[in-house]
Design an enzyme around this catalytic site. Structure first.
Site, PDB file in Angstrom:
ATOM      1  N   ASP A 142       0.868  -1.160   0.000  1.00  0.00           N
ATOM      2  CA  ASP A 142       0.000   0.000   0.000  1.00  0.00           C
ATOM      3  C   ASP A 142       0.919   1.228   0.000  1.00  0.00           C
ATOM      4  O   ASP A 142       2.114   1.109   0.255  1.00  0.00           O
ATOM      5  CB  ASP A 142      -0.896  -0.024   1.244  1.00  0.00           C
ATOM      6  CG  ASP A 142      -1.912   1.105   1.244  1.00  0.00           C
ATOM      7  OD1 ASP A 142      -2.242   1.600   0.158  1.00  0.00           O
ATOM      8  OD2 ASP A 142      -2.342   1.492   2.334  1.00  0.00           O
TER       9      ASP A 142
ATOM     10  N   ASP B 223      -1.902  -0.805   6.128  1.00  0.00           N
ATOM     11  CA  ASP B 223      -1.862  -0.057   7.378  1.00  0.00           C
ATOM     12  C   ASP B 223      -2.877  -0.569   8.383  1.00  0.00           C
ATOM     13  O   ASP B 223      -3.030  -0.013   9.468  1.00  0.00           O
ATOM     14  CB  ASP B 223      -2.075   1.450   7.130  1.00  0.00           C
ATOM     15  CG  ASP B 223      -3.393   1.733   6.409  1.00  0.00           C
ATOM     16  OD1 ASP B 223      -4.206   0.810   6.278  1.00  0.00           O
ATOM     17  OD2 ASP B 223      -3.589   2.879   5.969  1.00  0.00           O
TER      18      ASP B 223
ATOM     19  N   ASP C 152      -7.668  -2.297   4.922  1.00  0.00           N
ATOM     20  CA  ASP C 152      -7.110  -3.378   4.123  1.00  0.00           C
ATOM     21  C   ASP C 152      -7.354  -4.767   4.696  1.00  0.00           C
ATOM     22  O   ASP C 152      -6.695  -5.718   4.288  1.00  0.00           O
ATOM     23  CB  ASP C 152      -5.598  -3.162   3.956  1.00  0.00           C
ATOM     24  CG  ASP C 152      -5.275  -1.891   3.198  1.00  0.00           C
ATOM     25  OD1 ASP C 152      -6.017  -1.583   2.255  1.00  0.00           O
ATOM     26  OD2 ASP C 152      -4.296  -1.206   3.546  1.00  0.00           O
TER      27      ASP C 152
END
Length: 810
Positions: free
Chosen positions: A508, A705, A709
């Protein structure tokens, strides 16, 4: 004359009552047998500090009946449970330390017996640390019932505390040394007579002298068989009662069979005696178990060391000065003073002062971290420069260090597939060996009846699945401790199988490749609007989110606004209603869309500034009309480029999957040398990307994070969550980087590969040893004492090989 009070519940002790318990070296009066039993249980469990630090008297136990006094009822007290019981997934979580575990069969027995109890959510037993991790529903089953059931199947258990574990370790070591010393002394005496007999020194003596020395050998061997070898019998009996065979069954048969047959031969005056074999292989077995025990204690010491960094006392700030109290007495909201050089006693927020803190015990990073008013500090970290005043925000099991220990403990209780396979092999190994031993005795009874017995003894003693069962958990425990020192928490042991096969890593962007600590660079807003009011409105809208942008907006908050119908649209923004209007904060396409099909052109008041690499733009709209444009800036992690380069050098492909819709994702990828970059991705798009890569045969690791997600992290073959804040509580991640150092992942990759290699070395050795020793023992080429020596050192070699992981400096 004043009446004495019960030391446990503070009720008046009736005249003539003689109940008492020795606590802290003093004879403390008790009002009834119930309080006496509860207090005695607390002391025996190593929880005497409960009486030192409690703020309220314990509950009266007058209502207990004698049967209940025997069922560990003290552990049901809330004031006692606060020391070791925490909450996880709406269930109570406790770690128990167990006495009597000798091999994987013991773990299997405990898991199957306890998991069948109503109210037990999950149980796993670690044979390396000799602990059980239990999740249970307190409404359905009590702690005392769990402990009683363990006692019923032959295992003494108590909640794990550092002090109790150290006392238990010392007690076990002393007991083991006593058994070992007795066996060693007896072996020397019996061997002197055996050597003379086997060397034909007594051929010219009368038969009664030979029998005399046999009787002396019998007497010396008796305490070895009855006391030194007792742990093998207890383990064998527990196994048989559970309908399962373990390696101690064959060992017990060998020891008792050899001794009983030798006693019969001595009494009858005919036949062979094996007293020297009995004492010698008991000695070697105990020596191997003792060395193995000490090695396993070394392997499991890291969690205990982490607990020791939390200080025992704290300096409490009072209205009229300061007072030193036990750290366990702190409550949320207390204010403590931390002097330079002192360890912080509890998690909290700085209310006065600024200083640098060493957080290496949490993150593995030695560089001091600057802390100012409003920053969070953690128990066990060290204040380096200036005096701080800290408001306590978490205590006990809610502190970060306790959560780390909990995650580490959970990881050590998970089993890779390879370990499950090894345990299954070990489970069927003992019945096979007993069958081979029986066939060996039958065959040798025809070939050479005088040798049949000792050859069968050798078969029983030489073969041992213990090394097979220890091959994986010992290595996993060592590596878990090593990674914890680096600030890397392994939540599932299966990662050690995934790491070596890893072929693709997906990052990410915000909060992963970048620091995720956004700062406001500029704010443009519509004419006739108040900038401070707009910023406060945005801060209110973002208040319920954990996104880095929401965190950056916290400083803009000035007063509370009553918003309605707040809805978060993952990957796009937030929608709410205020004073009859719809307000949106997020991407331009989401915030400023007048309907689902069209997006208005940029407002006339907006002036596009030069685009920086890591800038993010956030829009505020009212009923689809733009009101403000905020520009935030982020920083690239210092080790991001190095990590990407190292992964690529290892032959691992690297991609970026970001929800950011700007062209900066491509620019960042170009700067880092990443060829595949995907921008504007919603969580479902990232999930589709992971599945697409997996369908192409890739083994994928996903960095996130831990906020939006979760589905992607759960789908990846290996998931890595960033940060010690929200990520620490994410159940979907396999690995957590506490210090947010990406380069540590490469270190973990290297160490995990080494661990996997050592696990296979252990398994190859354990299987290879048994494949080699069984034919030699069956054909009569291995004497019983040599068989005992080989079996003991087989297990010891496996443990020692795993301990090499503790010497690796990643």
């Amino acid at each position: 004359m004043s009446q004495s009070k019960c030391y446990h519940c503070h009720e008046v002790v009736a005249p003539g009552t003689s109940f008492s318990v020795i606590i802290d070296g003093h004879d403390r009066p008790m009002c009834c047998p119930g309080c006496e039993a509860v207090a005695q249980t607390i002391i025996h469990a190593g929880l005497s500090s409960y009486y030192q630090y409690r703020t309220e008297p314990g509950s009266s136990q007058r209502g207990l009946v004698p049967d209940e006094l025997l069922s560990f009822s003290a552990y049901d007290l809330a004031e006692v449970q606060q020391e070791f019981v925490s909450t996880e997934d709406n269930a109570s979580r406790v770690t128990l330390t167990l006495d009597g575990i000798t091999c994987a069969a013991c773990a299997w027995l405990i898991e199957h017996k306890i998991s069948a109890l109503p109210g037990i959510v999950r149980i796993s037993v670690n044979t390396t640390t000799q602990r059980a991790l239990i999740l249970f529903k307190a409404d359905d089953i009590s702690m005392s019932q769990i402990l009683q059931e363990l006692s019923n199947i032959g295992y003494q258990a108590a909640p794990f505390t550092l002090e109790a574990e150290e006392l238990k370790s010392q007690r076990q070591s002393k007991q083991f040394l006593l058994r070992l010393g007795l066996a060693g002394f007896a072996t020397m005496q019996v061997m002197m007579f055996a050597l003379a007999l086997y060397s034909d020194f007594f051929t010219d003596l009368e038969l009664e002298y030979r029998d005399y020395f046999r009787w002396v050998s019998l007497i010396f061997a008796a305490p070895v068989v009855c006391y030194s070898a007792a742990p093998f019998y207890f383990s064998a009996v527990r196994s048989l009662l559970a309908g399962r065979l373990n390696m101690d069954v064959s060992v017990s048969i060998a020891i008792l069979g050899a001794y009983i047959s030798s006693v019969v031969a001595t009494i009858n005056g005919t036949g062979e005696v094996y007293f020297e074999s009995v004492t010698m292989f008991t000695f070697f077995l105990l020596l191997g178990r003792y060395l193995e025990q000490k090695a396993l204690q070394t392997a499991s010491v890291s969690a205990s060391n982490l607990q020791k960094v939390v200080p025992l006392t704290a300096r409490l700030v009072l209205a009229d000065g300061y007072r030193d109290i036990a750290a366990k007495q702190l409550v949320v909201g207390d204010i403590i003073q931390v002097l330079p050089g002192d360890s912080i006693a509890a998690d909290g927020v700085i209310r006065h002062g600024h200083s640098s803190c060493n957080e290496s015990m949490l993150t593995g990073e030695q560089t001091p971290v600057l802390k100012i008013v409003g920053d969070t500090v953690f128990a066990g970290t060290i204040n380096l420069d200036q005096t701080l005043e800290v408001t306590v925000s978490a205590i006990g099991q809610e502190q970060l260090v306790a959560k780390i220990i909990s995650l580490q403990e959970s990881a050590s209780h998970t089993k890779p597939k390879i370990a499950e396979t090894a345990n299954r092999l070990a489970g069927i190994f003992s019945p096979i060996i007993l069958s081979i031993a029986a066939l060996t005795y039958i065959a040798w009874s025809f070939l050479s009846p005088t040798d049949a017995f000792w050859v069968t003894l050798s078969v029983l003693v030489a073969t041992c699945p213990c090394a097979l069962a220890l091959a994986t958990p010992t290595a996993v425990t060592c590596t878990t401790g090593q990674l914890t020192k680096l600030g890397i928490i392994i939540r599932r042991a299966s990662v050690f199988e995934t790491f070596p096969r890893l072929s693709h890593v997906v990052f990410d962007k915000t909060g992963t490749l970048t620091c995720g600590q956004l700062s406001l660079v500029s704010c443009q807003h519509a004419p006739n609007t108040d900038k401070s009011e707009l910023l406060n409105l945005i801060a209110n809208i973002e208040q319920g989110s954990l996104h880095p942008i929401a965190i950056a907006c916290q400083s803009m908050f000035s007063q509370k606004i009553a918003l309605e119908h707040i809805t978060q649209h993952v990957g796009m923004g937030i929608l709410c209603h205020y004073q009859g209007h719809e307000y949106r904060v997020g991407h331009y396409g989401f915030a400023c869309a007048s309907d689902a099909q069209s997006v208005p052109s940029m407002p006339a008041w907006y002036q596009k500034a030069p685009t920086q690499l890591l800038e993010q733009v956030v829009w505020l709209s009212c009923d689809g009309k733009p009101l403000a444009c905020l520009v935030f800036n982020d920083k690239l992690r210092s080790d991001a480029a190095q990590t990407v380069k190292q992964l690529q050098e290892l032959g691992i492909d690297v991609s970026i999957a970001s929800g950011d819709q700007s062209k900066q994702v491509q620019a960042l990828a170009q700067q880092l040398g990443i060829k595949q970059a995907h921008s504007g991705m919603l969580p479902q798009d990232k999930l589709a990307l992971i599945h697409e890569l997996q369908s192409q045969g890739a083994v994928v690791a996903m960095f996130g994070d831990g906020i939006n997600d979760a589905p992607v992290l759960a789908a990846a073959d290996l998931s890595v969550a960033m940060g010690s804040g929200s990520a620490i509580a994410k159940n979907s991640a396999d690995t957590i980087l506490l210090g947010d150092h990406l380069s540590r992942f490469v270190m973990a990759l290297s160490l995990a590969k080494t661990t996997y290699r050592i696990i296979y070395q252990n398994l190859y050795w354990a299987l290879g040893y048994n494949v080699l020793i069984i034919p030699l023992a069956v054909t009569g080429h291995v004497y019983p004492y040599i068989a005992a020596l080989g079996m003991s050192f087989s297990s010891l070699i496996v443990v020692t090989n795993s301990l090499r992981l503790l010497r690796i400096r990643p």
